[in-house]
Design an enzyme around this catalytic site. Structure first.
Site, short mmCIF file in Angstrom:
data_model
loop_
_atom_site.label_atom_id
_atom_site.label_comp_id
_atom_site.label_asym_id
_atom_site.label_seq_id
_atom_site.Cartn_x
_atom_site.Cartn_y
_atom_site.Cartn_z
N GLU A 33 1.41 -1.61 -0.05
CA GLU A 33 -0.04 -0.17 0.03
C GLU A 33 1.30 1.11 0.28
OE1 GLU A 33 -3.18 0.14 2.86
OE2 GLU A 33 -2.83 2.51 3.46
N ASP B 245 12.03 9.28 -7.19
CA ASP B 245 11.82 8.99 -5.10
C ASP B 245 12.36 7.68 -5.55
OD1 ASP B 245 10.29 9.00 -3.44
OD2 ASP B 245 8.02 8.41 -3.53
N1 LIG Z 1 4.94 -5.31 -9.60
C1 LIG Z 1 4.64 -5.52 -8.10
N2 LIG Z 1 4.82 -6.89 -8.05
C2 LIG Z 1 5.02 -7.00 -6.74
N3 LIG Z 1 4.98 -5.38 -5.33
C3 LIG Z 1 4.20 -4.44 -6.12
C4 LIG Z 1 4.58 -4.10 -7.68
N4 LIG Z 1 4.09 -2.89 -7.79
C5 LIG Z 1 3.85 -2.65 -6.12
N5 LIG Z 1 4.44 -3.61 -5.05
C6 LIG Z 1 4.22 -3.19 -3.64
O1 LIG Z 1 3.54 -2.47 -3.14
C7 LIG Z 1 4.06 -1.06 -2.66
C8 LIG Z 1 3.15 0.16 -2.91
O2 LIG Z 1 3.62 0.35 -4.41
P1 LIG Z 1 4.04 1.27 -5.53
O3 LIG Z 1 5.15 2.53 -4.49
O4 LIG Z 1 3.74 1.77 -6.75
O5 LIG Z 1 2.53 2.63 -4.47
P2 LIG Z 1 2.67 3.90 -4.19
O6 LIG Z 1 1.10 4.10 -3.75
O7 LIG Z 1 2.52 4.69 -5.24
O8 LIG Z 1 3.43 3.78 -3.15
P3 LIG Z 1 4.43 5.55 -2.41
O9 LIG Z 1 3.75 6.02 -1.32
O10 LIG Z 1 5.55 4.95 -2.76
O11 LIG Z 1 4.47 6.50 -3.71
C9 LIG Z 1 5.49 -1.55 -2.94
O12 LIG Z 1 6.11 -0.97 -2.04
C10 LIG Z 1 5.01 -2.47 -3.06
O13 LIG Z 1 5.74 -3.41 -2.02
#
Ligand SMILES: Nc1ncnc2c1ncn2[C@@H]1O[C@H](COP(=O)(O)OP(=O)(O)OP(=O)(O)O)[C@@H](O)[C@H]1O
Length: 412
Positions: free
Chosen positions: A86, A203
Site C-alpha cells: 500500500e 522518488d
Molecule cells: N509489480 C509489483 N510486484 C510486486 N509488488 C509490487 C509491485 N508494485 C508495487 N508493489 C508493492 O506495492 C507497494 C506500493 O507500490 P507503489 O510504490 O507503486 O505505490 P504508491 O501508492 O505509488 O506508493 P508511494 O506511497 O511510495 O508512492 C510497493 O512498495 C511494493 O511492496
C-alpha cells in the site's frame, strides 16, 4: 478459495519506513497530461465491469481506497489473491489474470481526483519507458490499465519484495559487497536509462526497488556467529537472483520542468532540495543505502538534516550557502556556513547529529573488501553540488564496477 471479507485496512504504518512527502498537485505541462496512447500489443481502456463476475458495488473507505475481499474477482478477468502493498496512491493487489493465466500485481488507485490524475501520468511514463526498455530489464512492465468504479487500475508484471522489505525481514543484515555491486550497477543503469529519456524518477528509495524474484537462500552469517541476534538466528537470507527493477513512476518529471518545489521522500532528499537552492535533482542520492540497510538521516527537520549531512560527508561548500535562496537562507549564518549547532532546537537533536559516523567509517563497518572503491564512488554520488555530482553513466565507469571483473579476467 474461501472468501475472506476484509473490513478494516491497516492504513497506519506498520513499520518504521520513512514516509513519503505529500503528493503534489501537478502543474504538468503537455505532453505529460495528454491521455496515454495505446501502444501495440497492450490493451488499454476504460472498462465498466458491473456485469457477471464482479462483486456487488460497495462504497470506498473514508480515504478513497477500494474495499475488496480476498478470493473475489476485481473484474471478471482478474481474481484477487492477496494484498501486496500500500502506498500514498492506493493499494497493490496480487491477482490472477484468467486470460493470460499468470499472476499480476494491480495498483488500485484511490478514487480521489489528484491521485487519479497522477495515475494517468504514471501510465504515460510507464508506456514511454516500455517503448524504449527493449530487454524489459530496468523498469516494471505495465501490462494493462482500466478505470473501474472510479479507481484507475494499473496492471503490472508481478515482482518480488522491495529491497527495503527484504532487508527489514532480515533484521537489516547487510548484503555481501558483490551483491551490492550488482544491485548498484543495475540501479545506476536504470537511472541512466531514465535520464537518457530526460525523465527523473524523483522518488528512488529501497521501497521502490523490487527484486524480480521472491526466491532466497539461507547462508551462515559469520558476523553473528558469536553473538545472538534480534531474531536469534545465525543465518541470513540472500536473494537467489540479484535482478531488480524500479517501480512507482507516479512522481516522475521531465528534467526541463520547473523543479522549484520539494520532491522525494525526506530521508533520501538531496541537499539542493532541502535548501531549495538548485532545481535539478538526480536521484542516485539514495545509492549508499544498499549497504547500510537503514535510512541514515533519521530526521524530520531541514536544518538538522543538513547538519547530519555535514557530519557524514563533510562541510557544505560555501558557494552553495551563498547561493541559498529565500527559503534556505535561514539555515545559514551570515550566508557562509550552516547555522549549526547554534540553530539546533534541542540537545537530543545535537546528540543525534554527533553520534553519526563519517561515511568511510560506515562503509568500513560493513565491507570487508573493495571498501576504498566503494567509498570513492559514494563520495562522487553524494557530492553536494549537483554540477559536480557523478551522473549515473559516469558512475557506471567507476572502478568499483570493474576492478574485480578485471581481476577475474572478464572483459570490461
Ligand atoms: N509489480 C509489483 N510486484 C510486486 N509488488 C509490487 C509491485 N508494485 C508495487 N508493489 C508493492 O506495492 C507497494 C506500493 O507500490 P507503489 O510504490 O507503486 O505505490 P504508491 O501508492 O505509488 O506508493 P508511494 O506511497 O511510495 O508512492 C510497493 O512498495 C511494493 O511492496
Amino acid at each position: 478459495m474461501e472468501t475472506q471479507r476484509i473490513t478494516e485496512f491497516p492504513h497506519k504504518n506498520m513499520d518504521k519506513r520513512p514516509r513519503k512527502r505529500q503528493r503534489l498537485t501537478w502543474g504538468v505541462p503537455p505532453p505529460l497530461l495528454a491521455p496515454p496512447k495505446v501502444i501495440p500489443g497492450m490493451f488499454c481502456g476504460y472498462g465498466f465491469y458491473n456485469g457477471n463476475g464482479s462483486p456487488p458495488w460497495r462504497p470506498d473507505d473514508k480515504d478513497g481506497h477500494y474495499v475488496f475481499a480476498i478470493g473475489e474477482n476485481l473484474t471478471p478477468r482478474y481474481r484477487i489473491l492477496s494484498k501486496m502493498g500500500e502506498g500514498t496512491f492506493g493499494q497493490v493487489l496480487e491477482c490472477f489474470d484468467n486470460e493470460k493465466k499468470e499472476g499480476v500485481a494491480i495498483k488500485i488507485v484511490r478514487s480521489i481526483h489528484k491521485y487519479r490524475e497522477a495515475a494517468m501520468i504514471e501510465i504515460d511514463v510507464l508506456q514511454r519507458l516500455a517503448r524504449h526498455d527493449f530487454g524489459s530489464t530496468r523498469c516494471v512492465q505495465i501490462r494493462n490499465w482500466f478505470d473501474y468504479r472510479n479507481h484507475v487500475c494499473i496492471v503490472f508484471e508481478k515482482l518480488g519484495p522491495s529491497l527495503y522489505d527484504f532487508l527489514r525481514k532480515n533484521s537489516y543484515r547487510s548484503f555481501p559487497i558483490d551483491l551490492v555491486r550488482e544491485l548498484g550497477r543495475q540501479l545506476l543503469e536504470s537511472v541512466a536509462f531514465m535520464h537518457d529519456l530526460r525523465l527523473i524518477h524523483t522518488d528512488l528509495k529501497p521501497e521502490n526497488i523490487l527484486l524480480v524474484s521472491s526466491e532466497y537462500i539461507k547462508v551462515p552469517d559469520y558476523k553473528f556467529l558469536s553473538r545472538s541476534t534480534k531474531d536469534g538466528s545465525y543465518f541470513k537470507n540472500l536473494p537467489k537472483s540479484s535482478a531488480i527493477k524500479l517501480i512507482d513512476f507516479g512522481s516522475t518529471t521531465f528534467d526541463h520542468q520547473d523543479h522549484n518545489y520539494v520532491v522525494s521522500t525526506r530521508h533520501y532528499r538531496a541537499p539542493e532540495v532541502l535548501g531549495g537552492t538548485i532545481p535539478v535533482i538526480y536521484g542516485v542520492w539514495a545509492a549508499y543505502l544498499l549497504n547500510y540497510g537503514e535510512a541514515l538521516f533519521q530526521t524530520h527537520e531541514n536544518l538538522e538534516h543538513l547538519a547530519m549531512m555535514e557530519r557524514v560527508l563533510g562541510p557544505l561548500p560555501q558557494h552553495m550557502a551563498i547561493r541559498a535562496d529565500r527559503r534556505a537562507e535561514k539555515y545559514f549564518r551570515r550566508g557562509v556556513r550552516l547555522d549549526w549547532p547554534e540553530g539546533a532546537t534541542s540537545r537530543e537533536s545535537m546528540r543525534a547529529v554527533t553520534k553519526l559516523p563519517r561515511l568511510p567509517n560506515i562503509i568500513m563497518q560493513h565491507v570487508d573488501h573493495s571498501a576504498g572503491d566503494l567509498i570513492d564512488l559514494l563520495q562522487g554520488l553524494l557530492r553536494y553540488d549537483p554540477a559536480e555530482r557523478l551522473k549515473a553513466r559516469e558512475a557506471l565507469r567507476h572502478p568499483f564496477f570493474s576492478r574485480d571483473l578485471r581481476r577475474y579476467g572478464y572483459p570490461v
